[in-house]
Motif scaffolding. Structure first.
Motif, PDB file in Angstrom:
ATOM      1  N   GLU A  28       0.853  -1.189   0.000  1.00  0.00           N
ATOM      2  CA  GLU A  28       0.000   0.000   0.000  1.00  0.00           C
ATOM      3  C   GLU A  28       0.888   1.238   0.000  1.00  0.00           C
ATOM      4  OE1 GLU A  28      -3.786   1.925   2.409  1.00  0.00           O
ATOM      5  OE2 GLU A  28      -2.883   0.066   3.139  1.00  0.00           O
ATOM      6  N   VAL A  29       0.537   2.222  -0.820  1.00  0.00           N
ATOM      7  CA  VAL A  29       1.280   3.472  -0.892  1.00  0.00           C
ATOM      8  C   VAL A  29       0.320   4.637  -0.698  1.00  0.00           C
ATOM      9  CG1 VAL A  29       3.123   2.587  -2.372  1.00  0.00           C
ATOM     10  CG2 VAL A  29       1.101   3.570  -3.411  1.00  0.00           C
ATOM     11  N   ASP A  30       0.854   5.756  -0.210  1.00  0.00           N
ATOM     12  CA  ASP A  30       0.045   6.949   0.007  1.00  0.00           C
ATOM     13  C   ASP A  30       0.159   7.845  -1.222  1.00  0.00           C
ATOM     14  OD1 ASP A  30      -1.386   9.074   0.950  1.00  0.00           O
ATOM     15  OD2 ASP A  30       0.165   9.771   2.316  1.00  0.00           O
ATOM     16  N   PHE A  31      -0.937   7.977  -1.937  1.00  0.00           N
ATOM     17  CA  PHE A  31      -0.979   8.845  -3.110  1.00  0.00           C
ATOM     18  C   PHE A  31      -2.250   9.665  -3.075  1.00  0.00           C
ATOM     19  CE2 PHE A  31      -1.067   9.723  -7.739  1.00  0.00           C
ATOM     20  CZ  PHE A  31       0.193  10.272  -7.836  1.00  0.00           C
ATOM     21  N   LEU A  63       2.701  -3.192  -7.075  1.00  0.00           N
ATOM     22  CA  LEU A  63       3.444  -4.433  -6.889  1.00  0.00           C
ATOM     23  C   LEU A  63       4.696  -4.128  -6.069  1.00  0.00           C
ATOM     24  CD1 LEU A  63       3.205  -6.040 -10.442  1.00  0.00           C
ATOM     25  CD2 LEU A  63       2.240  -6.955  -8.322  1.00  0.00           C
ATOM     26  N   THR A  64       4.942  -4.900  -5.055  1.00  0.00           N
ATOM     27  CA  THR A  64       6.089  -4.681  -4.171  1.00  0.00           C
ATOM     28  C   THR A  64       7.393  -4.669  -4.966  1.00  0.00           C
ATOM     29  OG1 THR A  64       4.899  -5.718  -2.358  1.00  0.00           O
ATOM     30  CG2 THR A  64       7.282  -5.549  -2.117  1.00  0.00           C
ATOM     31  N   LEU A  97       9.697   2.800  -8.685  1.00  0.00           N
ATOM     32  CA  LEU A  97       8.779   3.935  -8.651  1.00  0.00           C
ATOM     33  C   LEU A  97       9.261   5.035  -7.713  1.00  0.00           C
ATOM     34  CD1 LEU A  97       5.408   1.995  -8.681  1.00  0.00           C
ATOM     35  CD2 LEU A  97       6.345   3.396 -10.525  1.00  0.00           C
ATOM     36  N   GLN A  98       9.879   4.665  -6.593  1.00  0.00           N
ATOM     37  CA  GLN A  98      10.345   5.658  -5.627  1.00  0.00           C
ATOM     38  C   GLN A  98      11.649   6.314  -6.052  1.00  0.00           C
ATOM     39  OE1 GLN A  98      10.321   3.283  -2.024  1.00  0.00           O
ATOM     40  NE2 GLN A  98       8.369   4.167  -1.400  1.00  0.00           N
ATOM     41  N   SER A  99      12.383   5.706  -6.952  1.00  0.00           N
ATOM     42  CA  SER A  99      13.666   6.279  -7.355  1.00  0.00           C
ATOM     43  C   SER A  99      13.681   6.680  -8.824  1.00  0.00           C
ATOM     44  CB  SER A  99      14.795   5.270  -7.080  1.00  0.00           C
ATOM     45  OG  SER A  99      14.606   4.099  -7.863  1.00  0.00           O
ATOM     46  N   SER A 100      12.514   6.989  -9.367  1.00  0.00           N
ATOM     47  CA  SER A 100      12.456   7.375 -10.776  1.00  0.00           C
ATOM     48  C   SER A 100      13.190   8.695 -10.976  1.00  0.00           C
ATOM     49  CB  SER A 100      11.006   7.491 -11.240  1.00  0.00           C
ATOM     50  OG  SER A 100      10.328   8.469 -10.501  1.00  0.00           O
TER      51      SER A 100
END
Length: 142
Positions: free
Chosen positions: A19-22, A29-30, A36-39
């Protein structure tokens, strides 16, 4: 499909989702989370045409401050968007002026000299696509 009908499918992904906060409850997907966090941070300047797919996403607030939504997203005579480093920082309109193209760029805040030069370079590409011999760019700010 009703949510309870989808539970069986959702359960198949147990342990594979995070789960992510958006701004709302969202899952990814884990295995994709690190990517996604280091794009990379978007860089560069582009003149997007009216109704470009980049501007048609659901979460417009990620690419443009809400106070400027009405300036960019119009039902009639929608302008193009000035994209700088992944954010919309202004609008543009062009019109033929004989064999030349006149382009007006309205920035939400004053553009840097580097961004202005990049906009002028993009405007030359638009002029070429429209068969214009030259382009004149007029910059304005709110």
């Amino acid at each position: 499909m009703r949510s309870r009908e989808g539970e069986a499918w959702w359960d198949l992904l147990d342990g594979e989702m995070t789960e992510v906060d958006f701004g709302r409850r969202t899952w990814v997907l884990t295995k994709d989370l690190d990517v996604l966090q280091s794009s990379p941070t978007p860089a560069g300047v582009r003149l997007l045409p009216p109704r470009d797919l980049y501007t048609q996403g659901r979460d417009r607030s990620t690419i443009i401050d809400k106070q400027f939504h009405r300036d960019v997203f119009k039902a009639v005579s929608e302008p193009g968007a000035v994209l700088v480093d992944g954010r919309i920082l202004g609008t543009w309109r062009a019109r033929n002026n004989g064999k030349n193209l006149s382009m007006s760029v309205t920035a939400f805040d004053p553009l840097s000299a580097h961004a202005r030069k990049a906009v002028e370079s993009e405007a030359e590409k638009v002029a070429s696509l429209r068969g214009a011999a030259a382009v004149e760019v007029d910059f304005e700010s709110y």
